[in-house]
Design an enzyme around this catalytic site. Sequence first.
Site, mmCIF file in Angstrom:
data_model
loop_
_atom_site.group_PDB
_atom_site.id
_atom_site.type_symbol
_atom_site.label_atom_id
_atom_site.label_comp_id
_atom_site.label_asym_id
_atom_site.label_seq_id
_atom_site.Cartn_x
_atom_site.Cartn_y
_atom_site.Cartn_z
ATOM 1 N N CYS A 83 -23.064 -0.951 -16.629
ATOM 2 C CA CYS A 83 -22.356 -1.045 -17.904
ATOM 3 C C CYS A 83 -22.692 0.145 -18.793
ATOM 4 O O CYS A 83 -23.871 0.439 -19.038
ATOM 5 C CB CYS A 83 -22.720 -2.344 -18.617
ATOM 6 S SG CYS A 83 -21.874 -2.541 -20.205
ATOM 7 N N CYS A 89 -25.445 -2.657 -26.482
ATOM 8 C CA CYS A 89 -24.976 -4.034 -26.621
ATOM 9 C C CYS A 89 -26.150 -4.986 -26.398
ATOM 10 O O CYS A 89 -26.997 -4.751 -25.535
ATOM 11 C CB CYS A 89 -23.875 -4.293 -25.596
ATOM 12 S SG CYS A 89 -23.365 -6.018 -25.460
ATOM 13 N N CYS A 169 -16.551 -5.152 -19.719
ATOM 14 C CA CYS A 169 -17.812 -5.896 -19.658
ATOM 15 C C CYS A 169 -17.970 -6.440 -18.243
ATOM 16 O O CYS A 169 -17.242 -7.351 -17.838
ATOM 17 C CB CYS A 169 -17.812 -7.035 -20.674
ATOM 18 S SG CYS A 169 -19.286 -8.077 -20.574
ATOM 19 N N GLN A 274 -19.163 -25.176 -19.060
ATOM 20 C CA GLN A 274 -20.197 -24.282 -18.546
ATOM 21 C C GLN A 274 -19.607 -22.889 -18.332
ATOM 22 O O GLN A 274 -18.532 -22.736 -17.763
ATOM 23 C CB GLN A 274 -20.773 -24.822 -17.239
ATOM 24 C CG GLN A 274 -21.569 -26.104 -17.379
ATOM 25 C CD GLN A 274 -22.904 -25.900 -18.094
ATOM 26 O OE1 GLN A 274 -23.326 -24.779 -18.352
ATOM 27 N NE2 GLN A 274 -23.577 -27.001 -18.400
ATOM 28 N N ASN A 308 -18.200 -33.620 -17.091
ATOM 29 C CA ASN A 308 -18.478 -32.642 -16.034
ATOM 30 C C ASN A 308 -19.289 -33.243 -14.882
ATOM 31 O O ASN A 308 -19.010 -32.985 -13.707
ATOM 32 C CB ASN A 308 -19.226 -31.449 -16.633
ATOM 33 C CG ASN A 308 -19.428 -30.315 -15.648
ATOM 34 O OD1 ASN A 308 -18.484 -29.791 -15.080
ATOM 35 N ND2 ASN A 308 -20.691 -29.937 -15.442
ATOM 36 N N ASP A 372 -28.142 -34.240 -19.825
ATOM 37 C CA ASP A 372 -27.899 -32.801 -19.948
ATOM 38 C C ASP A 372 -27.856 -32.445 -21.432
ATOM 39 O O ASP A 372 -26.804 -32.116 -21.976
ATOM 40 C CB ASP A 372 -26.576 -32.445 -19.252
ATOM 41 C CG ASP A 372 -26.282 -30.954 -19.265
ATOM 42 O OD1 ASP A 372 -27.171 -30.166 -19.631
ATOM 43 O OD2 ASP A 372 -25.151 -30.579 -18.913
ATOM 44 N N CYS A 398 -31.233 -26.563 -20.701
ATOM 45 C CA CYS A 398 -30.992 -25.171 -21.085
ATOM 46 C C CYS A 398 -32.161 -24.622 -21.892
ATOM 47 O O CYS A 398 -32.079 -23.523 -22.440
ATOM 48 C CB CYS A 398 -29.686 -25.045 -21.877
ATOM 49 S SG CYS A 398 -29.631 -26.031 -23.380
#
EC number: 2.1.1.190
Length: 441
Positions: A83, A89, A169, A274, A308, A372, A398
């Site tokens: 990139c 970035c 990107c 997700q 999900n 989750d 997460c």
Amino acid sequence: MVQFYSPKKRPAKKQVKNLAVTANALDANGQGIAHAEGKTIFVKGLLPQETARIRLTEEKRQFAKGEVITRLTTNPERVTPPCQYYQHCGGCQQQHVPIDWQRTTKAEVLSHLIKRETNVVISAQPVIAGAEYGYRRRARLGLRYHPKKGLVMGFRQALSNDLVMVTQCPVLKPQLNVLLLPLWQCLKQLSVVRDLGHVELVLADNGPLVILRHLSPLSEGDKQLLDDFSHHAQVMIYLAGDNGEIAQLTTIEKEPFYQIEGLKLHFAPTDFIQVNDEINHKMVAQAIAWLDLSPNDRVLDLFCGMGNFTLPMAKRVDKVVGVEGVPALVAMAKKNAELNQLDNVQFWHADLSADFSAMPWAQEGFNKVLLDPARAGAAQVMSHIVTLSAEKIVYVSCNPTTLARDSKILLDSGYQLTQLRMLDMFPQTGHLESMALFIRK
């Protein structure tokens, strides 16, 4: 009496310390870990076995942070970032790090954290991994107008609110990546170009969509420009104005959806899905395998979103109950159950950070549980989960810190942590996601 004022001497400006260090390990964010002057030093952009002259940017009692002035030696495994915006970035931190190093390091960090917090020694490998680039099916880009530069569309710089203009990107899905330049060329022509907030790109299984946040009403000419772009690029366009509502602009009447485990799950443009669909498929399959679902099972799915996990599990068991705190997601989950002709699943709206004990679903029994939660974890529901005495619990996380915290409650209540996996949901970044299986002793 005459008083004379003697100004105090200004303290000498603290000199920035420069020193030479050699990294011997990596942290989860791709920073080199070195040691000097009795401290651990985290150096951005330095790989193990590389020596560099660095400048300390932050110094604490036990650790410091540094940036490279000059790299004196180079590890032959160093990767050339694909990139052109890398290191400007703030989206990616690890494009210079070999992908297998990234995954191994994150898995080791996860295992170390679990051991430190729970005294359980367990490996987080094999890592659940997929493509290292071209994986991201959702992204939000900032929009800012500069009198000299015109419209800037891009991601934030690291440690800054400034935007880095991007026209490509490599972590985006190719179908989204090719939209960046023509989308910017379209947006910069709008009459309200000074009053744009951000733009989101989402790739559904039935095509890409664009959600434009605008702070002033669009003119008819603006709408025509966007409609022309949508037909040329074959994208669905949604507008988000000041009233908080999302309106579909284009005449391409398609409701976005994605498929998983043979099911079609519809979602609204702003609904959470997700980001990495390849890892999502593998994650759902792993959860189903760990729970070892059978036709007699009754499963509770907490923080279920739009289904999900819930709906794929419903294909295999007697009953599933999904509980979610966002009303719009509950409504979409119910719709998805109906569209997929699943009548053995119920969805409830509940604030899982408050007392939910009086709700009907909380009175039911379940022999298997999946949760989750968001980054804050699931501290408020752990006591209820324990009272269920479920045979198996899958925790998808997460945030490894809250996973470790909540794990202690299960371990102290007679559960054993038998499986742990690092989910490489966000390659090239420092984000670390995971899933764990607990079995009642």
